[in-house]
Design a protein around this motif. Structure first.
Motif, PDB file in Angstrom:
ATOM      1  N   THR A 142      -5.068  -0.882  -1.143  1.00 36.51           N
ATOM      2  CA  THR A 142      -4.906  -0.860  -2.600  1.00 36.51           C
ATOM      3  C   THR A 142      -5.879  -1.830  -3.255  1.00 36.51           C
ATOM      4  O   THR A 142      -6.501  -1.501  -4.276  1.00 36.51           O
ATOM      5  N   ALA A 143      -6.033  -3.011  -2.684  1.00 34.66           N
ATOM      6  CA  ALA A 143      -6.996  -3.975  -3.226  1.00 34.66           C
ATOM      7  C   ALA A 143      -8.401  -3.380  -3.228  1.00 34.66           C
ATOM      8  O   ALA A 143      -9.143  -3.526  -4.201  1.00 34.66           O
ATOM      9  N   ASP A 171       0.842  -1.203   0.000  1.00 35.36           N
ATOM     10  CA  ASP A 171       0.000   0.000   0.000  1.00 35.36           C
ATOM     11  C   ASP A 171       0.877   1.254   0.000  1.00 35.36           C
ATOM     12  O   ASP A 171       0.585   2.233  -0.682  1.00 35.36           O
ATOM     13  N   GLU A 172       1.970   1.217   0.763  1.00 30.03           N
ATOM     14  CA  GLU A 172       2.839   2.378   0.914  1.00 30.03           C
ATOM     15  C   GLU A 172       3.687   2.661  -0.329  1.00 30.03           C
ATOM     16  O   GLU A 172       4.029   3.809  -0.604  1.00 30.03           O
ATOM     17  N   THR A 173       4.047   1.630  -1.077  1.00 32.14           N
ATOM     18  CA  THR A 173       4.936   1.825  -2.230  1.00 32.14           C
ATOM     19  C   THR A 173       4.198   1.788  -3.573  1.00 32.14           C
ATOM     20  O   THR A 173       4.824   1.957  -4.625  1.00 32.14           O
ATOM     21  N   PHE A 174       2.902   1.590  -3.549  1.00 30.12           N
ATOM     22  CA  PHE A 174       2.137   1.403  -4.785  1.00 30.12           C
ATOM     23  C   PHE A 174       2.265   2.595  -5.731  1.00 30.12           C
ATOM     24  O   PHE A 174       2.505   2.422  -6.923  1.00 30.12           O
ATOM     25  N   ARG A 175       2.108   3.795  -5.208  1.00 31.65           N
ATOM     26  CA  ARG A 175       2.174   4.982  -6.074  1.00 31.65           C
ATOM     27  C   ARG A 175       3.522   5.042  -6.800  1.00 31.65           C
ATOM     28  O   ARG A 175       3.581   5.180  -8.021  1.00 31.65           O
ATOM     29  N   GLU A 176       4.596   4.903  -6.058  1.00 33.69           N
ATOM     30  CA  GLU A 176       5.927   5.019  -6.646  1.00 33.69           C
ATOM     31  C   GLU A 176       6.255   3.870  -7.595  1.00 33.69           C
ATOM     32  O   GLU A 176       6.768   4.081  -8.702  1.00 33.69           O
ATOM     33  N   LEU A 177       5.971   2.639  -7.181  1.00 38.24           N
ATOM     34  CA  LEU A 177       6.401   1.467  -7.941  1.00 38.24           C
ATOM     35  C   LEU A 177       5.436   1.033  -9.044  1.00 38.24           C
ATOM     36  O   LEU A 177       5.792   0.196  -9.881  1.00 38.24           O
ATOM     37  N   VAL A 178       4.224   1.594  -9.038  1.00 42.54           N
ATOM     38  CA  VAL A 178       3.252   1.232 -10.085  1.00 42.54           C
ATOM     39  C   VAL A 178       2.789   2.472 -10.846  1.00 42.54           C
ATOM     40  O   VAL A 178       2.986   2.586 -12.049  1.00 42.54           O
ATOM     41  N   ARG A 213       4.665  -6.662 -10.879  1.00 42.98           N
ATOM     42  CA  ARG A 213       4.755  -6.530  -9.432  1.00 42.98           C
ATOM     43  C   ARG A 213       3.702  -7.421  -8.788  1.00 42.98           C
ATOM     44  O   ARG A 213       2.667  -7.719  -9.385  1.00 42.98           O
ATOM     45  N   LYS A 214       3.959  -7.818  -7.522  1.00 43.63           N
ATOM     46  CA  LYS A 214       3.008  -8.618  -6.735  1.00 43.63           C
ATOM     47  C   LYS A 214       2.545  -7.791  -5.541  1.00 43.63           C
ATOM     48  O   LYS A 214       3.352  -7.129  -4.910  1.00 43.63           O
ATOM     49  N   LEU A 215       1.250  -7.867  -5.244  1.00 41.15           N
ATOM     50  CA  LEU A 215       0.704  -7.205  -4.072  1.00 41.15           C
ATOM     51  C   LEU A 215      -0.138  -8.214  -3.295  1.00 41.15           C
ATOM     52  O   LEU A 215      -1.107  -8.747  -3.834  1.00 41.15           O
ATOM     53  N   GLU A 221       3.705   5.612 -10.909  1.00 41.47           N
ATOM     54  CA  GLU A 221       4.665   6.604 -11.415  1.00 41.47           C
ATOM     55  C   GLU A 221       5.711   6.018 -12.363  1.00 41.47           C
ATOM     56  O   GLU A 221       6.688   6.683 -12.695  1.00 41.47           O
ATOM     57  N   GLN A 222       5.497   4.803 -12.847  1.00 43.67           N
ATOM     58  CA  GLN A 222       6.450   4.164 -13.755  1.00 43.67           C
ATOM     59  C   GLN A 222       6.193   4.573 -15.204  1.00 43.67           C
ATOM     60  O   GLN A 222       5.053   4.773 -15.607  1.00 43.67           O
ATOM     61  N   GLU A 223       7.264   4.668 -15.978  1.00 45.16           N
ATOM     62  CA  GLU A 223       7.123   4.994 -17.399  1.00 45.16           C
ATOM     63  C   GLU A 223       6.652   3.786 -18.202  1.00 45.16           C
ATOM     64  O   GLU A 223       5.881   3.925 -19.141  1.00 45.16           O
ATOM     65  N   LYS A 224       7.130   2.605 -17.836  1.00 47.22           N
ATOM     66  CA  LYS A 224       6.713   1.382 -18.521  1.00 47.22           C
ATOM     67  C   LYS A 224       5.355   0.935 -17.981  1.00 47.22           C
ATOM     68  O   LYS A 224       5.002   1.253 -16.842  1.00 47.22           O
ATOM     69  N   PRO A 225       4.610   0.168 -18.773  1.00 49.06           N
ATOM     70  CA  PRO A 225       3.391  -0.452 -18.239  1.00 49.06           C
ATOM     71  C   PRO A 225       3.760  -1.386 -17.080  1.00 49.06           C
ATOM     72  O   PRO A 225       4.830  -1.993 -17.085  1.00 49.06           O
ATOM     73  N   VAL A 226       2.852  -1.478 -16.097  1.00 53.57           N
ATOM     74  CA  VAL A 226       3.074  -2.316 -14.920  1.00 53.57           C
ATOM     75  C   VAL A 226       1.887  -3.255 -14.758  1.00 53.57           C
ATOM     76  O   VAL A 226       0.742  -2.810 -14.682  1.00 53.57           O
ATOM     77  N   LEU A 227       2.175  -4.550 -14.705  1.00 54.00           N
ATOM     78  CA  LEU A 227       1.154  -5.556 -14.443  1.00 54.00           C
ATOM     79  C   LEU A 227       1.250  -5.922 -12.967  1.00 54.00           C
ATOM     80  O   LEU A 227       2.301  -6.352 -12.497  1.00 54.00           O
ATOM     81  N   VAL A 228       0.149  -5.716 -12.234  1.00 50.57           N
ATOM     82  CA  VAL A 228       0.138  -6.014 -10.800  1.00 50.57           C
ATOM     83  C   VAL A 228      -0.676  -7.279 -10.562  1.00 50.57           C
ATOM     84  O   VAL A 228      -1.825  -7.376 -10.991  1.00 50.57           O
ATOM     85  N   ASP A 229      -0.049  -8.203  -9.868  1.00 48.53           N
ATOM     86  CA  ASP A 229      -0.671  -9.462  -9.477  1.00 48.53           C
ATOM     87  C   ASP A 229      -1.177  -9.316  -8.047  1.00 48.53           C
ATOM     88  O   ASP A 229      -0.378  -9.279  -7.118  1.00 48.53           O
ATOM     89  N   PHE A 230      -2.483  -9.195  -7.883  1.00 51.05           N
ATOM     90  CA  PHE A 230      -3.097  -9.157  -6.554  1.00 51.05           C
ATOM     91  C   PHE A 230      -3.317 -10.608  -6.131  1.00 51.05           C
ATOM     92  O   PHE A 230      -4.019 -11.347  -6.814  1.00 51.05           O
ATOM     93  N   TRP A 231      -2.717 -11.020  -5.019  1.00 56.83           N
ATOM     94  CA  TRP A 231      -2.716 -12.411  -4.616  1.00 56.83           C
ATOM     95  C   TRP A 231      -2.852 -12.514  -3.102  1.00 56.83           C
ATOM     96  O   TRP A 231      -2.840 -11.511  -2.392  1.00 56.83           O
ATOM     97  N   ALA A 232      -2.944 -13.760  -2.610  1.00 56.60           N
ATOM     98  CA  ALA A 232      -2.932 -14.044  -1.172  1.00 56.60           C
ATOM     99  C   ALA A 232      -2.299 -15.414  -0.961  1.00 56.60           C
ATOM    100  O   ALA A 232      -2.359 -16.286  -1.840  1.00 56.60           O
TER     101      ALA A 232
END
Length: 111
Positions: A65-66, A8-15, A55-57, A17-28
């Motif tokens: 974030t979820a 949750d804390e790094t989502f803005r920066e690591l997803v 990235r994985k969350l 604000e990235q120039e490349k597309p970012v695929l986030v895997d929401f998992w448990a």
């Protein structure tokens, strides 16, 4: 190569604000299909490192974030481009199908 983790804390920066597309895997941890898709995502991350970030969350550990992206089932994959979600899919998929879907979305965005 392991998939990098986002919180949750790094989502803005690591997803967002990235120039490349970012695929986030929401998992448990308790989700069997979430574990099934990890090798596929790892292969794609290695093969597409020049054009795509994966990235994985952990949704249990990062519920804000979820919630913000209305993740209701796991695994949920959301592709972000220029800070906005542009594509979502739920469930584990074979590599070929996932790549075909990602390529179609990314190609459409270039036009």
């Amino acid at each position: 190569m392991s998939l990098s983790v986002v919180t949750d804390e790094t989502f803005r920066e690591l997803v967002l604000e990235q120039e490349k597309p970012v695929l986030v895997d929401f998992w448990a941890q308790w989700c069997p299909p979430c574990h099934m898709i990890v090798p596929v995502l790892t292969e794609i991350a290695e093969e597409r490192a020049d054009s795509l970030i994966i990235r994985k969350l952990n949704s249990d550990e990062n519920p804000l974030t979820a919630r913000d992206y209305q993740v209701m089932s796991l695994p949920t994959l959301i592709l972000f481009r220029d800070g906005s979600p542009v594509w979502t899919t739920v469930g584990a998929r074979p590599k070929a199908r996932l790549l075909a879907d990602l390529d179609a979305v990314l190609e459409a965005a270039r036009v």
